[in-house]
Design a protein around this motif. Sequence first.
Motif, mmCIF file in Angstrom:
data_model
loop_
_atom_site.group_PDB
_atom_site.id
_atom_site.type_symbol
_atom_site.label_atom_id
_atom_site.label_comp_id
_atom_site.label_asym_id
_atom_site.label_seq_id
_atom_site.Cartn_x
_atom_site.Cartn_y
_atom_site.Cartn_z
ATOM 1 N N CYS A 28 0.860 -1.185 0.000
ATOM 2 C CA CYS A 28 0.000 0.000 0.000
ATOM 3 C C CYS A 28 0.896 1.234 0.000
ATOM 4 N N LEU A 29 0.600 2.189 -0.860
ATOM 5 C CA LEU A 29 1.345 3.444 -0.919
ATOM 6 C C LEU A 29 0.403 4.563 -0.501
ATOM 7 N N PHE A 30 0.650 5.139 0.690
ATOM 8 C CA PHE A 30 -0.283 6.110 1.263
ATOM 9 C C PHE A 30 0.357 7.476 1.466
ATOM 10 N N ASP A 31 -0.372 8.505 1.056
ATOM 11 C CA ASP A 31 0.001 9.874 1.416
ATOM 12 C C ASP A 31 -0.315 10.078 2.899
ATOM 13 N N ILE A 32 0.371 10.997 3.544
ATOM 14 C CA ILE A 32 0.091 11.257 4.958
ATOM 15 C C ILE A 32 -1.153 12.109 5.119
ATOM 16 N N ARG A 33 -1.228 13.201 4.380
ATOM 17 C CA ARG A 33 -2.354 14.133 4.536
ATOM 18 C C ARG A 33 -3.498 13.749 3.608
ATOM 19 N N VAL A 62 2.980 -1.288 4.149
ATOM 20 C CA VAL A 62 2.582 0.081 3.827
ATOM 21 C C VAL A 62 3.815 0.959 3.682
ATOM 22 N N ILE A 63 3.842 1.734 2.615
ATOM 23 C CA ILE A 63 4.862 2.770 2.428
ATOM 24 C C ILE A 63 4.157 4.114 2.542
ATOM 25 N N VAL A 64 4.685 4.977 3.370
ATOM 26 C CA VAL A 64 4.126 6.317 3.527
ATOM 27 C C VAL A 64 4.938 7.278 2.669
ATOM 28 N N ILE A 65 4.235 8.105 1.916
ATOM 29 C CA ILE A 65 4.899 9.065 1.030
ATOM 30 C C ILE A 65 4.319 10.448 1.286
ATOM 31 N N THR A 66 5.190 11.448 1.326
ATOM 32 C CA THR A 66 4.718 12.779 1.674
ATOM 33 C C THR A 66 5.583 13.870 1.052
ATOM 34 N N THR A 67 5.016 15.036 0.946
ATOM 35 C CA THR A 67 5.756 16.215 0.491
ATOM 36 C C THR A 67 6.562 16.808 1.631
ATOM 37 N N PHE A 68 6.142 16.509 2.860
ATOM 38 C CA PHE A 68 6.672 17.213 4.022
ATOM 39 C C PHE A 68 7.741 16.405 4.743
ATOM 40 N N ILE A 106 17.234 10.875 4.635
ATOM 41 C CA ILE A 106 16.674 11.219 5.947
ATOM 42 C C ILE A 106 16.724 10.075 6.954
ATOM 43 N N THR A 107 17.306 8.938 6.568
ATOM 44 C CA THR A 107 17.284 7.762 7.444
ATOM 45 C C THR A 107 17.870 8.038 8.827
ATOM 46 N N ALA A 108 19.138 8.444 8.871
ATOM 47 C CA ALA A 108 19.785 8.623 10.172
ATOM 48 C C ALA A 108 19.108 9.713 10.990
ATOM 49 N N ARG A 109 18.741 10.817 10.325
ATOM 50 C CA ARG A 109 18.119 11.919 11.062
ATOM 51 C C ARG A 109 16.766 11.535 11.636
ATOM 52 N N LEU A 110 15.972 10.843 10.830
ATOM 53 C CA LEU A 110 14.635 10.513 11.306
ATOM 54 C C LEU A 110 14.683 9.492 12.430
ATOM 55 N N GLU A 167 8.202 14.681 12.825
ATOM 56 C CA GLU A 167 7.008 14.211 13.526
ATOM 57 C C GLU A 167 6.203 13.259 12.649
ATOM 58 N N TYR A 168 6.193 13.495 11.341
ATOM 59 C CA TYR A 168 5.508 12.588 10.432
ATOM 60 C C TYR A 168 6.249 11.253 10.342
ATOM 61 N N VAL A 169 7.557 11.350 10.289
ATOM 62 C CA VAL A 169 8.365 10.156 10.094
ATOM 63 C C VAL A 169 8.185 9.162 11.230
ATOM 64 N N TYR A 170 8.438 9.602 12.458
ATOM 65 C CA TYR A 170 8.349 8.604 13.519
ATOM 66 C C TYR A 170 6.916 8.233 13.840
ATOM 67 N N ALA A 171 5.953 9.085 13.507
ATOM 68 C CA ALA A 171 4.548 8.676 13.648
ATOM 69 C C ALA A 171 4.237 7.546 12.668
#
Length: 218
Positions: free
Chosen positions: A52-57, A81-87, A132-136, A91-95
């Motif tokens: 599943c490829l889901f946008d966050i918003r 599920v893969i989450v994909i976002t513009t942002f 963004i792997t290490a940072r997130l 907070e989005y990442v670890y959620a």
Amino acid sequence: MSIRVIVADDQEIVRTGLMMILDAQPDIEVIGQAADGQRAVELARRLRPDVCLFDIRMPVLDGIEATRSLAGPTVEDPLAVIVITTFDLDEYVYAALRAGARGFLLKNAGADLLSQAVHAAANGDALIAPSITARLLGAFTRAGPTAPPVHPIEALTEREEQILTTVARGRTNSEIADQLHISLSTVKSHIASLMAKLGARNRVEIAMWAYETNRIKN
């Protein structure tokens, strides 16, 4: 066999673009689409796609809640599920990761990375945008775990500790094999062992455990 995917994004032009990219791959087939999270969950439960490829918003039900409904800790037969976002927001990442996402990408990731993420998720692996792997994961750790880190059912071997560190730093299986001078099948075997010992469902959870137990220093 084609990898069966459903795509959910409330913006039709984005949804269409993602579908075109995926359908252009010889072994990926988009079998459904949705403009809101609730519809996406209904489709996923009915069609049982590979990914599943889901946008966050999204309206009605956002991507995080949709992910939790299909892949959360209490789900007996979770979907990938893969989450994909513009942002690019921590907070989005670890959620998303807490909700059970098996991948996290930005919408500007490009066709190659999107295809890689879908293939990884379908194979029981996980892929997060390398930039963004290490940072997130660091942000996830600073936010604090929801529960104390689990204790391995068996002590990790020295090699498993090495594999653990490379996974936490966002390395792919091929990169790990090259770095440690071992075969790809050996890497996969060690990761499977780590998952079993830690009770992790994918490499994202392995990486989070590494950060939670301070094996990775930011």
